[in-house]
Design a protein around this motif. Structure first.
Motif, short mmCIF file in Angstrom:
data_model
loop_
_atom_site.label_atom_id
_atom_site.label_comp_id
_atom_site.label_asym_id
_atom_site.label_seq_id
_atom_site.Cartn_x
_atom_site.Cartn_y
_atom_site.Cartn_z
N ASP A 1 -12.09 -2.84 8.09
CA ASP A 1 -11.99 -4.13 7.43
C ASP A 1 -10.77 -4.19 6.50
N GLY A 2 -9.81 -3.35 6.75
CA GLY A 2 -8.64 -3.29 5.87
C GLY A 2 -7.68 -4.45 6.08
N GLU A 3 -6.87 -4.68 5.07
CA GLU A 3 -5.90 -5.77 5.13
C GLU A 3 -4.60 -5.30 5.78
N VAL A 4 -4.14 -4.13 5.41
CA VAL A 4 -2.82 -3.67 5.82
C VAL A 4 -2.86 -2.70 7.00
N SER A 5 -3.76 -1.72 6.94
CA SER A 5 -3.71 -0.65 7.96
C SER A 5 -3.91 -1.16 9.39
N THR B 1 1.95 8.31 8.97
CA THR B 1 0.81 8.23 9.88
C THR B 1 -0.28 7.44 9.18
N VAL B 2 -0.72 6.39 9.85
CA VAL B 2 -1.65 5.45 9.22
C VAL B 2 -2.98 5.45 9.98
N GLN B 3 -4.05 5.56 9.21
CA GLN B 3 -5.41 5.47 9.75
C GLN B 3 -5.87 4.02 9.64
N ARG C 1 0.86 -1.19 0.00
CA ARG C 1 0.00 0.00 0.00
C ARG C 1 0.89 1.23 0.00
N SER C 2 0.31 2.36 -0.38
CA SER C 2 1.04 3.63 -0.37
C SER C 2 0.76 4.38 0.93
N TYR C 3 1.78 5.04 1.47
CA TYR C 3 1.60 5.91 2.64
C TYR C 3 2.43 7.17 2.46
N SER C 4 1.81 8.29 2.72
CA SER C 4 2.50 9.57 2.57
C SER C 4 3.53 9.76 3.66
N ILE D 1 -8.30 1.28 8.88
CA ILE D 1 -9.57 1.07 8.17
C ILE D 1 -10.11 -0.25 8.71
N PRO E 1 -11.49 5.31 -1.57
CA PRO E 1 -12.72 5.42 -2.34
C PRO E 1 -13.87 6.07 -1.60
N VAL E 2 -13.72 6.27 -0.28
CA VAL E 2 -14.88 6.67 0.50
C VAL E 2 -14.95 8.17 0.67
N PHE F 1 -6.76 9.38 -1.39
CA PHE F 1 -6.31 8.26 -0.53
C PHE F 1 -7.20 7.04 -0.63
#
Ligand SMILES: Cc1cc2nc3c(=O)[nH]c(=O)nc-3n(C[C@H](O)[C@H](O)[C@H](O)COP(=O)(O)OP(=O)(O)OC[C@H]3O[C@@H](n4cnc5c(N)ncnc54)[C@H](O)[C@@H]3O)c2cc1C
Length: 253
Positions: free
Chosen positions: A86-90, A80-82, A64-67, A84, A250-251, A248
């Motif tokens: 049902d996310g796989e990585v975050s 800095t990661v939010q 995944r990409s992270y700024s 999610i 789709p939502v 960042f």
């Protein structure tokens, strides 16, 4: 020779490297800053991102990409990661990773969504939720280089509890040509500048820059936020060439 130098830089950027987590900092109940030491890091520009790759024991791998949240300089970088839900990585990056762990990354990536400290134009930063991350790198870069370029940040976030970088962007943070406006979408603290709600044309007119000032505009966040913000800027006469966007997810936010 120039060709070899360029090619060397490109391969360096695109090669996966191992970074070690030096520290973790909670920003909110669902977001965390990872302080990483990347010994092979060759520097970055404010606004760029990295790709992070995770590989499971059975060889399954995903990225995944992270700024980059930190200003350029040295071999320490911050993301800095939010989380999610049902996310796989975050969820792994926010809840599981701890100091001493390692992960793979490559970068920096991106050359368009970048603030150049040599550009004297005023800057309008518009963030929706975690979209504030690359904008924070721009704010920190401005501070570190002693720039006097005028910055305005419009930061749309659901509640006061969900603000990132609360100390740096808090009441003491707005100084020396940096104006900060929090726009709450769900609940606001006492005495806010406006009632909770999504970004409006009035917000941008009141807290942004007039189009005649020809600011550089950086807009980042969920797709819905970015599209709405860009639409408002164009409607208010800003030059589309000076509106740079990064989406960042789709939502809508
Ligand atoms: C250039 C770039 C920079 C980014 N920088 C950051 C950053 O600094 N911090 C950060 O937290 N994220 C950032 N992201 C988003 C990040 O890359 C992941 O998409 C995010 O962490 C979700 O990954 P996941 O594996 O947890 O969710 P996934 O398993 O990929 O998705 C799970 C569900 O969540 C939805 N979803 C995916 N991403 C988001 C999102 N951002 N918001 C809401 N719902 C989503 C998906 O549609 C899906 O339904 C960036 C994305 C890009 C393209």
């Amino acid at each position: 020779m120039a060709r070899a130098a360029v090619s060397g830089r490109l391969t360096g950027r695109l090669r996966w490297q191992t970074a070690t987590v030096e520290d973790v900092r909670d920003e909110t109940g669902t977001a965390r800053t990872l302080v990483l030491r990347a010994p092979d890091w060759r520097g970055h520009a404010a606004g760029q991102h990295v790709d992070v790759r995770l590989t499971a024991e059975d060889g399954y791998s995903t990225q995944r990409s992270y700024s980059l949240a930190s200003a350029p300089g040295g071999d320490r970088i911050e993301l800095t990661v939010q989380r999610i839900g049902d996310g796989e990585v975050s969820p792994y990056l926010v809840d599981v990773l701890e100091a001493g762990d390692q992960l793979e990354l490559r970068g920096p990536v991106g050359g368009w969504f970048v603030w150049d400290p040599a550009d004297p134009s005023p800057v309008l930063l518009m963030a929706g939720g975690s979209g504030v991350v690359p904008l924070m790198s721009m704010i920190r870069t401005r501070r570190n280089v002693g720039s006097r370029v005028l910055f305005r940040l419009l930061y749309s976030v659901r509640t006061p509890e969900e603000r990132y970088y609360a100390r740096e962007l808090g009441p003491g943070g707005a100084q020396g040509g940096l104006d900060i406006t929090h726009l709450y979408t769900r609940s606001a603290p006492e005495g806010p500048r406006r009632p909770p709600g999504r970004l409006t044309e009035d917000d941008v007119a009141a807290y942004g820059w007039p189009a005649e000032f020809a600011p550089m505009c950086f807009v980042c966040g969920p797709t819905g936020f970015v599209e709405r913000a860009a639409e408002i800027l164009v409607a208010q006469g800003h030059d589309p060439q000076r509106i740079r966007t990064e989406r960042f997810g789709p939502v809508g936010g």
